[in-house]
Design a protein around this motif. Structure first.
Motif, PDB file in Angstrom:
ATOM      1  N   MET A  46      44.964 -26.189 -48.887  1.00  0.00           N
ATOM      2  CA  MET A  46      44.621 -25.621 -50.236  1.00  0.00           C
ATOM      3  C   MET A  46      43.231 -25.100 -50.288  1.00  0.00           C
ATOM      4  O   MET A  46      43.581 -23.994 -51.016  1.00  0.00           O
ATOM      5  CB  MET A  46      44.578 -27.245 -51.086  1.00  0.00           C
ATOM      6  CG  MET A  46      45.824 -28.046 -51.086  1.00  0.00           C
ATOM      7  SD  MET A  46      45.419 -29.730 -51.781  1.00  0.00           S
ATOM      8  CE  MET A  46      45.723 -29.258 -53.497  1.00  0.00           C
ATOM      9  N   SER A  50      43.698 -20.940 -51.247  1.00  0.00           N
ATOM     10  CA  SER A  50      42.696 -20.503 -52.655  1.00  0.00           C
ATOM     11  C   SER A  50      41.833 -19.603 -52.282  1.00  0.00           C
ATOM     12  O   SER A  50      41.728 -18.536 -53.034  1.00  0.00           O
ATOM     13  CB  SER A  50      42.214 -21.889 -53.236  1.00  0.00           C
ATOM     14  OG  SER A  50      43.207 -22.546 -53.728  1.00  0.00           O
ATOM     15  N   TYR A  58      45.773 -24.986 -57.172  1.00  0.00           N
ATOM     16  CA  TYR A  58      46.603 -25.800 -57.459  1.00  0.00           C
ATOM     17  C   TYR A  58      46.268 -26.441 -58.901  1.00  0.00           C
ATOM     18  O   TYR A  58      45.116 -25.836 -59.686  1.00  0.00           O
ATOM     19  CB  TYR A  58      46.235 -26.779 -56.337  1.00  0.00           C
ATOM     20  CG  TYR A  58      46.914 -26.296 -55.190  1.00  0.00           C
ATOM     21  CD1 TYR A  58      48.011 -26.584 -54.780  1.00  0.00           C
ATOM     22  CD2 TYR A  58      46.029 -25.527 -54.263  1.00  0.00           C
ATOM     23  CE1 TYR A  58      48.545 -25.844 -53.449  1.00  0.00           C
ATOM     24  CE2 TYR A  58      46.246 -24.733 -53.055  1.00  0.00           C
ATOM     25  CZ  TYR A  58      47.696 -25.129 -52.837  1.00  0.00           C
ATOM     26  OH  TYR A  58      48.195 -24.658 -51.765  1.00  0.00           O
ATOM     27  N   ASP A  59      46.769 -27.670 -59.211  1.00  0.00           N
ATOM     28  CA  ASP A  59      46.280 -28.370 -60.349  1.00  0.00           C
ATOM     29  C   ASP A  59      47.608 -28.063 -61.589  1.00  0.00           C
ATOM     30  O   ASP A  59      47.882 -27.685 -62.209  1.00  0.00           O
ATOM     31  CB  ASP A  59      45.166 -28.074 -61.273  1.00  0.00           C
ATOM     32  CG  ASP A  59      43.935 -28.548 -60.430  1.00  0.00           C
ATOM     33  OD1 ASP A  59      43.843 -29.201 -59.240  1.00  0.00           O
ATOM     34  OD2 ASP A  59      42.900 -28.031 -60.800  1.00  0.00           O
TER      35      ASP A  59
END
Length: 59
Positions: A46, A50, A58-59
């Motif tokens: 992740m 990113s 993400y989120d």
């Protein structure tokens, strides 16, 4: 990443600072909620994805 919340927050902040990313994009409580059984795993993959995108993906 199997880190306690304080270490994970520091690690994320160091990565964001190093790559001029906005740490406010991360909903940290998704990865370290009060109930650990509800946690979404935070992974190195992740972070890598990113950083490549220069935003939290993400989120």
């Amino acid at each position: 990443m199997k880190l306690d919340p304080e270490d994970a927050a520091e690690c994320l902040q160091n990565v964001f600072d190093a790559f001029a990313m906005d740490s406010d994009q991360v909903t940290f409580s998704l990865y370290y909620p009060e109930n650990p059984r509800e946690a979404i795993p935070l992974t190195i993959e992740m972070l890598i994805e990113s950083v490549r995108a220069r935003i939290w993906c993400y989120d």
